[in-house]
Design a protein around this motif. Structure first.
Motif, PDB file in Angstrom:
ATOM      1  N   THR A  32       5.276 -10.307   9.710  1.00 19.61           N
ATOM      2  CA  THR A  32       6.651 -10.188   9.193  1.00 19.61           C
ATOM      3  C   THR A  32       7.685  -9.770  10.230  1.00 19.61           C
ATOM      4  OG1 THR A  32       6.389  -7.864   8.563  1.00 19.61           O
ATOM      5  CG2 THR A  32       5.745  -9.523   6.929  1.00 19.61           C
ATOM      6  N   ARG A  33       7.284  -9.478  11.421  1.00 14.14           N
ATOM      7  CA  ARG A  33       8.139  -8.870  12.442  1.00 14.14           C
ATOM      8  C   ARG A  33       9.514  -9.523  12.587  1.00 14.14           C
ATOM      9  NH1 ARG A  33       5.207  -7.869  17.854  1.00 14.14           N
ATOM     10  NH2 ARG A  33       3.843  -7.199  16.213  1.00 14.14           N
ATOM     11  N   LYS A  34       9.569 -10.822  12.570  1.00 12.12           N
ATOM     12  CA  LYS A  34      10.839 -11.528  12.781  1.00 12.12           C
ATOM     13  C   LYS A  34      11.712 -11.548  11.526  1.00 12.12           C
ATOM     14  CE  LYS A  34       8.626 -14.587  16.083  1.00 12.12           C
ATOM     15  NZ  LYS A  34       8.161 -15.934  16.332  1.00 12.12           N
ATOM     16  N   PHE A  35      11.162 -11.128  10.393  1.00 10.49           N
ATOM     17  CA  PHE A  35      11.866 -11.320   9.125  1.00 10.49           C
ATOM     18  C   PHE A  35      12.266 -10.034   8.412  1.00 10.49           C
ATOM     19  CE2 PHE A  35       8.877 -14.797   9.912  1.00 10.49           C
ATOM     20  CZ  PHE A  35       9.772 -15.849  10.028  1.00 10.49           C
ATOM     21  N   ILE A  36      11.418  -9.019   8.465  1.00  6.81           N
ATOM     22  CA  ILE A  36      11.745  -7.764   7.778  1.00  6.81           C
ATOM     23  C   ILE A  36      11.467  -6.572   8.693  1.00  6.81           C
ATOM     24  CG2 ILE A  36      11.358  -8.707   5.470  1.00  6.81           C
ATOM     25  CD1 ILE A  36       8.695  -7.175   5.392  1.00  6.81           C
ATOM     26  N   LYS A  37      12.121  -5.466   8.390  1.00  2.00           N
ATOM     27  CA  LYS A  37      11.966  -4.261   9.205  1.00  2.00           C
ATOM     28  C   LYS A  37      11.425  -3.074   8.415  1.00  2.00           C
ATOM     29  CE  LYS A  37      14.005  -5.678  13.078  1.00  2.00           C
ATOM     30  NZ  LYS A  37      13.103  -6.313  13.974  1.00  2.00           N
ATOM     31  N   ASP A  38      11.207  -3.257   7.104  1.00  2.00           N
ATOM     32  CA  ASP A  38      10.761  -2.118   6.294  1.00  2.00           C
ATOM     33  C   ASP A  38       9.823  -2.564   5.187  1.00  2.00           C
ATOM     34  OD1 ASP A  38      12.563  -3.147   4.275  1.00  2.00           O
ATOM     35  OD2 ASP A  38      14.173  -2.050   5.260  1.00  2.00           O
ATOM     36  N   ILE A  39       9.092  -1.590   4.669  1.00  2.00           N
ATOM     37  CA  ILE A  39       8.103  -1.841   3.620  1.00  2.00           C
ATOM     38  C   ILE A  39       8.780  -2.271   2.325  1.00  2.00           C
ATOM     39  CG2 ILE A  39       6.282  -0.761   2.225  1.00  2.00           C
ATOM     40  CD1 ILE A  39       5.536  -1.240   5.206  1.00  2.00           C
ATOM     41  N   GLU A  40       9.937  -1.701   2.030  1.00  2.00           N
ATOM     42  CA  GLU A  40      10.613  -2.020   0.772  1.00  2.00           C
ATOM     43  C   GLU A  40      11.011  -3.487   0.658  1.00  2.00           C
ATOM     44  OE1 GLU A  40      15.169  -0.814   0.847  1.00  2.00           O
ATOM     45  OE2 GLU A  40      13.957   0.760   1.750  1.00  2.00           O
ATOM     46  N   SER A  41      11.057  -4.202   1.773  1.00  2.00           N
ATOM     47  CA  SER A  41      11.420  -5.627   1.765  1.00  2.00           C
ATOM     48  C   SER A  41      10.216  -6.549   1.557  1.00  2.00           C
ATOM     49  CB  SER A  41      12.117  -6.001   3.082  1.00  2.00           C
ATOM     50  OG  SER A  41      13.288  -5.247   3.256  1.00  2.00           O
ATOM     51  N   LEU A  42       9.021  -5.998   1.515  1.00  2.00           N
ATOM     52  CA  LEU A  42       7.805  -6.823   1.380  1.00  2.00           C
ATOM     53  C   LEU A  42       7.782  -7.715   0.137  1.00  2.00           C
ATOM     54  CD1 LEU A  42       4.799  -4.685   2.633  1.00  2.00           C
ATOM     55  CD2 LEU A  42       5.419  -6.976   3.388  1.00  2.00           C
ATOM     56  N   PRO A  43       8.084  -7.195  -1.064  1.00  2.22           N
ATOM     57  CA  PRO A  43       8.007  -8.075  -2.239  1.00  2.22           C
ATOM     58  C   PRO A  43       8.927  -9.290  -2.140  1.00  2.22           C
ATOM     59  CG  PRO A  43       8.106  -5.800  -2.943  1.00  2.22           C
ATOM     60  CD  PRO A  43       8.361  -5.807  -1.459  1.00  2.22           C
ATOM     61  N   ARG A  44      10.145  -9.068  -1.701  1.00  2.00           N
ATOM     62  CA  ARG A  44      11.097 -10.177  -1.577  1.00  2.00           C
ATOM     63  C   ARG A  44      10.608 -11.182  -0.535  1.00  2.00           C
ATOM     64  NH1 ARG A  44      14.912  -9.862   2.024  1.00  2.00           N
ATOM     65  NH2 ARG A  44      15.069  -7.604   1.850  1.00  2.00           N
ATOM     66  N   HIS A  45      10.112 -10.671   0.589  1.00  2.00           N
ATOM     67  CA  HIS A  45       9.618 -11.545   1.654  1.00  2.00           C
ATOM     68  C   HIS A  45       8.393 -12.338   1.197  1.00  2.00           C
ATOM     69  CE1 HIS A  45       9.003 -13.037   5.673  1.00  2.00           C
ATOM     70  NE2 HIS A  45       7.772 -12.568   5.681  1.00  2.00           N
ATOM     71  N   MET A  46       7.491 -11.684   0.481  1.00  2.00           N
ATOM     72  CA  MET A  46       6.301 -12.385  -0.011  1.00  2.00           C
ATOM     73  C   MET A  46       6.673 -13.471  -1.006  1.00  2.00           C
ATOM     74  SD  MET A  46       3.229  -9.619  -0.230  1.00  2.00           S
ATOM     75  CE  MET A  46       2.067 -10.904  -0.658  1.00  2.00           C
ATOM     76  N   LYS A  47       7.614 -13.181  -1.870  1.00  2.00           N
ATOM     77  CA  LYS A  47       8.062 -14.179  -2.845  1.00  2.00           C
ATOM     78  C   LYS A  47       8.644 -15.396  -2.130  1.00  2.00           C
ATOM     79  CE  LYS A  47       8.484 -15.342  -7.107  1.00  2.00           C
ATOM     80  NZ  LYS A  47       7.270 -15.699  -7.825  1.00  2.00           N
ATOM     81  N   GLN A  48       9.435 -15.134  -1.091  1.00  2.00           N
ATOM     82  CA  GLN A  48      10.027 -16.219  -0.312  1.00  2.00           C
ATOM     83  C   GLN A  48       8.947 -17.052   0.371  1.00  2.00           C
ATOM     84  OE1 GLN A  48      12.956 -14.797   2.464  1.00  2.00           O
ATOM     85  NE2 GLN A  48      13.262 -16.797   3.385  1.00  2.00           N
ATOM     86  N   LEU A  49       7.965 -16.395   0.965  1.00  2.00           N
ATOM     87  CA  LEU A  49       6.863 -17.122   1.603  1.00  2.00           C
ATOM     88  C   LEU A  49       6.071 -17.940   0.598  1.00  2.00           C
ATOM     89  CD1 LEU A  49       5.374 -14.456   4.051  1.00  2.00           C
ATOM     90  CD2 LEU A  49       6.610 -16.538   4.677  1.00  2.00           C
ATOM     91  N   GLU A  50       5.838 -17.360  -0.575  1.00  2.00           N
ATOM     92  CA  GLU A  50       5.092 -18.053  -1.620  1.00  2.00           C
ATOM     93  C   GLU A  50       5.822 -19.320  -2.049  1.00  2.00           C
ATOM     94  OE1 GLU A  50       2.777 -16.980  -5.734  1.00  2.00           O
ATOM     95  OE2 GLU A  50       4.693 -16.003  -5.375  1.00  2.00           O
TER      96      GLU A  50
END
Length: 146
Positions: free
Chosen positions: A107-125
């Motif tokens: 996730t390094r290039k896309f998010i900087k914190d743990i709280e952004s994981l759900p949104r990032h995972m949804k986007q990847l999915e």
């Protein structure tokens, strides 16, 4: 592939949490995000607790021989992870930074914190499974082989 890898890492984290390993996080939003992803465990907040880092490390080390450090990926989070790992190790417990490192690697290039994981995972999915087809066979058989 990143969604599948990240899902496998989340599954690994979930298993560790179920085994009772404490998870050191920075704040309430991180806990909320991880719970949203199905991870329920012994979360210990590092920021805003009023305790010194060493005191937090003591609490974590007393509750388990292995402690997961899951601080954010910014400069502050990196410094917190380093200091906590040193303190936990000095107390005779094992600081697990591997899960954090794996998440950062994806996730390094896309998010900087743990709280952004759900949104990032949804986007990847959505990118990897646009029709909502999730390959559960892959998840069940290859999660720990990447």
């Amino acid at each position: 592939m990143s969604f599948k890898k990240l899902s496998c890492i989340m599954e690994e984290l979930k298993i560790c949490a179920e085994q009772g390993m404490p998870i050191l996080i920075e704040g309430k939003k991180d806990e909320k995000a991880l719970k949203y992803l199905g991870i329920n465990g012994n979360f210990i907040q590092v920021s805003g607790s009023g305790l010194k880092l060493f005191e937090i490390a003591e609490i974590a080390a007393e509750s388990s021989s292995k402690v997961i450090i899951l601080t954010d990926f910014d400069k502050k989070g990196i410094e917190l992870a380093k200091r906590l790992a040193e303190d936990i190790q000095s107390l005779g417990s094992y600081p697990n930074l591997e899960i954090r490192r794996k998440i950062m690697g994806i996730t390094r290039k896309f998010i900087k914190d743990i709280e952004s994981l759900p949104r990032h995972m949804k986007q990847l999915e959505l990118e990897e499974c646009p029709n909502g087809v999730n390959d559960s066979y892959y998840h069940q058989h290859f999660c720990f082989r990447y």
